[in-house]
Design a protein around this motif. Structure first.
Motif, short mmCIF file in Angstrom:
data_model
loop_
_atom_site.label_atom_id
_atom_site.label_comp_id
_atom_site.label_asym_id
_atom_site.label_seq_id
_atom_site.Cartn_x
_atom_site.Cartn_y
_atom_site.Cartn_z
N ASP A 34 0.68 -1.23 -0.03
CA ASP A 34 -0.14 0.03 -0.09
C ASP A 34 0.87 1.19 -0.07
O ASP A 34 0.46 2.13 -0.69
N HIS A 37 2.24 1.84 -3.29
CA HIS A 37 1.12 2.26 -4.41
C HIS A 37 0.71 3.59 -4.12
O HIS A 37 0.26 4.39 -5.11
N ALA A 91 -9.45 2.61 0.45
CA ALA A 91 -9.47 3.40 -0.96
C ALA A 91 -8.73 2.50 -2.08
O ALA A 91 -9.28 2.20 -2.89
N LEU A 92 -7.63 2.03 -1.64
CA LEU A 92 -6.71 1.13 -2.42
C LEU A 92 -7.45 0.00 -2.93
O LEU A 92 -7.48 -0.65 -3.88
N HIS A 93 -8.05 -0.76 -1.93
CA HIS A 93 -8.58 -1.86 -1.86
C HIS A 93 -10.34 -2.02 -2.46
O HIS A 93 -10.67 -2.98 -2.79
N THR A 94 -10.62 -1.06 -2.05
CA THR A 94 -12.35 -1.03 -2.80
C THR A 94 -12.47 -0.42 -3.88
O THR A 94 -13.50 -0.52 -4.50
N LYS A 95 -11.42 0.69 -4.16
CA LYS A 95 -11.41 1.46 -5.50
C LYS A 95 -12.75 2.28 -5.78
O LYS A 95 -13.03 2.96 -6.80
N ARG A 96 -13.18 2.69 -4.23
CA ARG A 96 -14.54 3.58 -4.31
C ARG A 96 -13.98 5.18 -4.63
O ARG A 96 -14.80 5.77 -4.87
N GLN A 97 -12.86 5.37 -4.26
CA GLN A 97 -12.30 6.66 -4.53
C GLN A 97 -10.75 6.61 -4.48
O GLN A 97 -10.22 5.66 -4.33
N PRO A 98 -10.13 7.86 -5.02
CA PRO A 98 -8.73 7.86 -5.24
C PRO A 98 -8.10 7.89 -3.85
O PRO A 98 -8.31 8.51 -2.88
#
Length: 264
Positions: A34, A37, A91-98
């Motif tokens: 994380d 990334h 956010a990194l793992h749900t991709k719902r927001q940057p």
């Protein structure tokens, strides 16, 4: 969700997943990914923590006994200060927001009193430890302790008794319940709309069901933090966000939240 349901019953809505003893090493691996990334939010937090540590060192100049307590007390409140990085990992793992610095800053909602309450509790715990540590060293050190060399000579390497061992034992006794209360509680408060007591009770259930893996996790946190401090605090720039991201994965790995959505 029935808000009148007792906290202990709400806590039981969250299952505790079984994990192997060495799973904390996996949390570190995922936390490092994380950080790689999304490096900017983590490094900003790390720099802020290192600067705060430097400020403590300056304020405690000439009173190393106070510095020792302040730095160890800092460990108690650091998980709360990393709240924004839990949001980045989510956010990194749900991709719902940057997964940006803005995401980290927005995690500190001014209208969310739960984090404020938890922060006050941790601040009281940290302050209590600083006062206890200071009083212990002043009362039992065989000579005045003003510099790091004095602390090493009169506390760590003291010929009379086991002063340093007793100081560490005292710190461990006081820190253990704080660790057990917060190890998954703060990420949980960010991730789910639950009360502080519900999050704390869930955290205690996690520790009680997995004492060995969580003991290893506590040891890894302590070792990496000491390593960061030993590098003139520069290592904290990387260690702080690494541990924060890893703590998010510890929460997601340990706590089963699936039943919470089924509450009427």
């Amino acid at each position: 969700m029935r808000t009148t349901e007792p906290a202990i019953e709400q806590s039981r809505r969250f299952g505790v997943r079984p994990i192997p003893v060495l799973r904390p090493l996996g949390w570190l691996a995922r936390g490092w990914q994380d950080l790689v990334h999304a490096p900017i939010p983590g490094l900003v937090h790390g720099v802020a923590m290192a600067l705060f540590g430097a400020l403590l060192a300056v304020l405690a100049q000439g009173h190393v006994w106070l510095l020792a307590g302040a730095f160890s007390g800092f460990l108690l409140v650091a998980p709360l200060l990393a709240t924004g990085l839990y949001a980045v990992s989510r956010a990194l793992h749900t991709k719902r927001q940057p997964a940006t610095l803005g995401t980290a800053l927005r995690a500190w909602k001014p209208d969310d009193g739960r984090l404020i309450v938890f922060g006050i509790l941790l601040a009281f715990a940290g302050t209590g430890w600083v006062m206890t540590s200071t009083s212990f060293i002043l009362a039992f050190a065989p000579a005045a302790v003003h510099t790091p060399q004095d602390f090493l000579r009169h506390v760590v390497l003291a010929d009379e008794g086991k002063l340093f061992e007793a100081w560490l034992l005292l710190g461990g006794v006081l820190a253990a319940p704080v660790f057990a209360s917060s190890v998954v509680a703060i990420p949980m408060l960010l991730d789910r709309h639950v009360g502080v007591l519900v999050a704390v009770l869930t955290s205690w259930r996690v520790v009680m069901q997995h004492p060995l893996p969580l003991a290893l996790w506590a040891a890894l946190i302590m070792a990496l933090t000491l390593l960061g401090m030993a590098t003139l605090l520069l290592g904290l720039i990387v260690v702080v966000p690494w541990l924060a991201h890893s703590s998010w994965h510890a929460y997601r790995d340990l706590v089963d939240t699936s039943q919470w959505h089924e509450m009427p």
